[in-house]
Write a protein that holds these residues in place. Structure first.
Motif, PDB file in Angstrom:
ATOM      1  N   SER A 163      41.531 -19.578 -15.656  1.00 41.60           N
ATOM      2  CA  SER A 163      41.344 -18.320 -14.925  1.00 41.60           C
ATOM      3  C   SER A 163      40.520 -17.344 -15.741  1.00 41.60           C
ATOM      4  CB  SER A 163      42.715 -17.694 -14.601  1.00 41.60           C
ATOM      5  OG  SER A 163      43.452 -18.569 -13.781  1.00 41.60           O
ATOM      6  N   LYS A 164      40.801 -17.284 -17.053  1.00 40.38           N
ATOM      7  CA  LYS A 164      40.072 -16.376 -17.930  1.00 40.38           C
ATOM      8  C   LYS A 164      38.614 -16.770 -17.998  1.00 40.38           C
ATOM      9  CE  LYS A 164      40.072 -14.470 -22.598  1.00 40.38           C
ATOM     10  NZ  LYS A 164      40.733 -14.516 -23.927  1.00 40.38           N
ATOM     11  N   ALA A 165      38.340 -18.103 -18.081  1.00 46.47           N
ATOM     12  CA  ALA A 165      36.965 -18.580 -18.167  1.00 46.47           C
ATOM     13  C   ALA A 165      36.200 -18.230 -16.905  1.00 46.47           C
ATOM     14  CB  ALA A 165      36.953 -20.081 -18.386  1.00 46.47           C
ATOM     15  N   THR A 166      36.838 -18.395 -15.765  1.00 44.31           N
ATOM     16  CA  THR A 166      36.175 -18.108 -14.504  1.00 44.31           C
ATOM     17  C   THR A 166      35.904 -16.623 -14.349  1.00 44.31           C
ATOM     18  OG1 THR A 166      37.293 -20.002 -13.504  1.00 44.31           O
ATOM     19  CG2 THR A 166      36.321 -18.358 -12.006  1.00 44.31           C
ATOM     20  N   SER A 167      36.828 -15.801 -14.780  1.00 44.82           N
ATOM     21  CA  SER A 167      36.677 -14.366 -14.612  1.00 44.82           C
ATOM     22  C   SER A 167      35.598 -13.811 -15.525  1.00 44.82           C
ATOM     23  CB  SER A 167      38.010 -13.651 -14.900  1.00 44.82           C
ATOM     24  OG  SER A 167      38.383 -13.862 -16.250  1.00 44.82           O
ATOM     25  N   GLN A 168      35.317 -14.458 -16.673  1.00 47.51           N
ATOM     26  CA  GLN A 168      34.308 -13.972 -17.602  1.00 47.51           C
ATOM     27  C   GLN A 168      32.893 -14.305 -17.138  1.00 47.51           C
ATOM     28  OE1 GLN A 168      35.358 -15.690 -21.345  1.00 47.51           O
ATOM     29  NE2 GLN A 168      36.755 -14.026 -21.897  1.00 47.51           N
ATOM     30  N   ALA A 169      32.706 -15.382 -16.362  1.00 46.28           N
ATOM     31  CA  ALA A 169      31.378 -15.802 -15.925  1.00 46.28           C
ATOM     32  C   ALA A 169      30.927 -14.961 -14.744  1.00 46.28           C
ATOM     33  CB  ALA A 169      31.392 -17.272 -15.541  1.00 46.28           C
ATOM     34  N   THR A 170      29.678 -14.499 -14.761  1.00 43.61           N
ATOM     35  CA  THR A 170      29.119 -13.709 -13.664  1.00 43.61           C
ATOM     36  C   THR A 170      27.713 -14.202 -13.341  1.00 43.61           C
ATOM     37  OG1 THR A 170      28.238 -12.070 -15.207  1.00 43.61           O
ATOM     38  CG2 THR A 170      30.436 -11.646 -14.300  1.00 43.61           C
ATOM     39  N   GLY A 171      27.257 -13.888 -12.118  1.00 43.22           N
ATOM     40  CA  GLY A 171      25.893 -14.190 -11.725  1.00 43.22           C
ATOM     41  C   GLY A 171      25.560 -15.681 -11.802  1.00 43.22           C
ATOM     42  N   SER A 172      24.386 -15.955 -12.365  1.00 43.52           N
ATOM     43  CA  SER A 172      23.928 -17.341 -12.474  1.00 43.52           C
ATOM     44  C   SER A 172      24.835 -18.166 -13.364  1.00 43.52           C
ATOM     45  CB  SER A 172      22.497 -17.378 -13.036  1.00 43.52           C
ATOM     46  OG  SER A 172      21.596 -16.740 -12.168  1.00 43.52           O
ATOM     47  N   ALA A 173      25.383 -17.531 -14.424  1.00 38.57           N
ATOM     48  CA  ALA A 173      26.284 -18.249 -15.313  1.00 38.57           C
ATOM     49  C   ALA A 173      27.518 -18.722 -14.568  1.00 38.57           C
ATOM     50  CB  ALA A 173      26.681 -17.354 -16.482  1.00 38.57           C
ATOM     51  N   ALA A 174      28.028 -17.907 -13.619  1.00 41.33           N
ATOM     52  CA  ALA A 174      29.204 -18.294 -12.846  1.00 41.33           C
ATOM     53  C   ALA A 174      28.911 -19.543 -12.012  1.00 41.33           C
ATOM     54  CB  ALA A 174      29.645 -17.135 -11.939  1.00 41.33           C
ATOM     55  N   ALA A 175      27.687 -19.636 -11.460  1.00 44.01           N
ATOM     56  CA  ALA A 175      27.320 -20.801 -10.664  1.00 44.01           C
ATOM     57  C   ALA A 175      27.243 -22.053 -11.542  1.00 44.01           C
ATOM     58  CB  ALA A 175      25.987 -20.561  -9.968  1.00 44.01           C
ATOM     59  N   VAL A 176      26.711 -21.893 -12.755  1.00 50.06           N
ATOM     60  CA  VAL A 176      26.627 -23.029 -13.681  1.00 50.06           C
ATOM     61  C   VAL A 176      28.028 -23.494 -14.062  1.00 50.06           C
ATOM     62  CG1 VAL A 176      25.917 -23.741 -15.997  1.00 50.06           C
ATOM     63  CG2 VAL A 176      24.372 -22.384 -14.579  1.00 50.06           C
ATOM     64  N   VAL A 177      28.888 -22.546 -14.399  1.00 52.00           N
ATOM     65  CA  VAL A 177      30.253 -22.886 -14.799  1.00 52.00           C
ATOM     66  C   VAL A 177      31.005 -23.544 -13.658  1.00 52.00           C
ATOM     67  CG1 VAL A 177      32.489 -21.899 -15.444  1.00 52.00           C
ATOM     68  CG2 VAL A 177      30.391 -21.115 -16.586  1.00 52.00           C
TER      69      VAL A 177
END
Length: 287
Positions: A163-177
């Motif tokens: 959950s922490k990892a997902t919440s830290q990723a934003t924008g393009s990085a979130a799509a990659v993650v």
């Protein structure tokens, strides 16, 4: 007086004996000369005034000359043919020599390429073996730690980490993650690029292609595809690599919270794990 006494006589006057003798001697000498000449010449000799024709010699010589010329021409033709055959043989030998040299060059190049391929495979296998050994040791350590803390606590910790990892990723990085995490559990097959099996660099390349970033295919090139960043300053979407920059043998994607997702090896497949589980050598930032 006789009736013929007044008629002059027609009898020639008698010549004197010396003159007659002289004339008889001259005539005899001439006749003797002619007789001697006639005796010396052949009985059937033609008069000297008759033209004597010499036999024609060129009729036989012409045939001989023709045969000689024909023989000479045949010899010349034979020599010319032999010369042409020698030239053709020399050209064929040169062509064969060139072809042999080219074949040997290609064979040597193929031998070197095969040797390099085998060496690369050997290095990859050695790296994989070292990685498996490291994973085994780390797994043993984690297993012991997990046994001491209890299964319920470990499960709760894993959930909060994701959950922490997902919440830290934003924008393009979130799509990659999100793409990387969606592949967790897929098989690892060297050379595979999805959709149900991956190798490490194939997974990283596919994750970034979802946002239009075209990464190199292999780990070595991916390890220098962006800006080098410190492992103490990682952000979600950073590319982690193991080995040297430019000579890395493994890559994965940092998803935040001290975690990464990577296609590890045939025995594990695609996993999500802690950086402490397998500390990377470095990282590059593309986003």
């Amino acid at each position: 007086m006789s009736h013929t006494a007044q008629i002059p006589s027609h009898r020639k006057p008698r010549r004197s004996t010396p003159r007659v003798s002289l004339r008889a001697g001259v005539a005899g000498g001439v006749l003797s000369t002619i007789a001697v000449a006639g005796a010396a010449a052949p009985a059937n000799a033609e008069p000297v005034t008759e033209t004597i024709e010499m036999p024609t010699l060129t009729s036989g010589l012409a045939g001989d000359f023709a045969r000689s010329a024909d023989a000479t021409q045949r010899v010349a033709n034979t020599l010319d043919l032999q010369a042409q055959q020698n030239i053709a043989a020399a050209k064929a030998a040169k062509t064969a020599k060139t072809a042999k040299a080219e074949a040997e060059r290609k064979a040597e190049a193929e031998r070197k390429a095969e040797a390099k391929r085998k060496a690369d495979e050997a290095r990859a296998k050695a790296a994989a073996a070292a990685e498996r050994a490291s994973r085994t040791a780390e797994r043993t350590t984690l297993s012991n730690s997990s046994s001491n803390s209890g299964s319920s606590t470990g499960s709760s910790s894993a959930t909060s980490t994701v959950s922490k990892a997902t919440s830290q990723a934003t924008g393009s990085a979130a799509a990659v993650v999100a793409f990387a995490q969606a592949q967790v559990g897929d098989a690892y097959i060297m050379g595979s690029t999805g959709p149900n099996a991956w190798d490490c660099s194939g997974l990283v390349q596919a994750a970034f292609s979802q946002i239009g970033v075209d990464l190199p295919r292999v780990s070595q090139d991916q390890s220098v595809a962006g800006t080098q960043v410190s492992l103490d300053n990682l952000q979600p979407g950073d590319i982690l690599y193991w080995g040297g920059a430019g000579s890395a043998y493994h890559t994965a994607i940092y998803i935040g919270g001290g975690e990464f997702v990577g296609a590890q090896n045939p025995s594990k497949g695609v996993v999500q794990a802690s950086l402490d589980y397998d500390p990377p050598s470095g990282a590059v930032r593309v986003l």
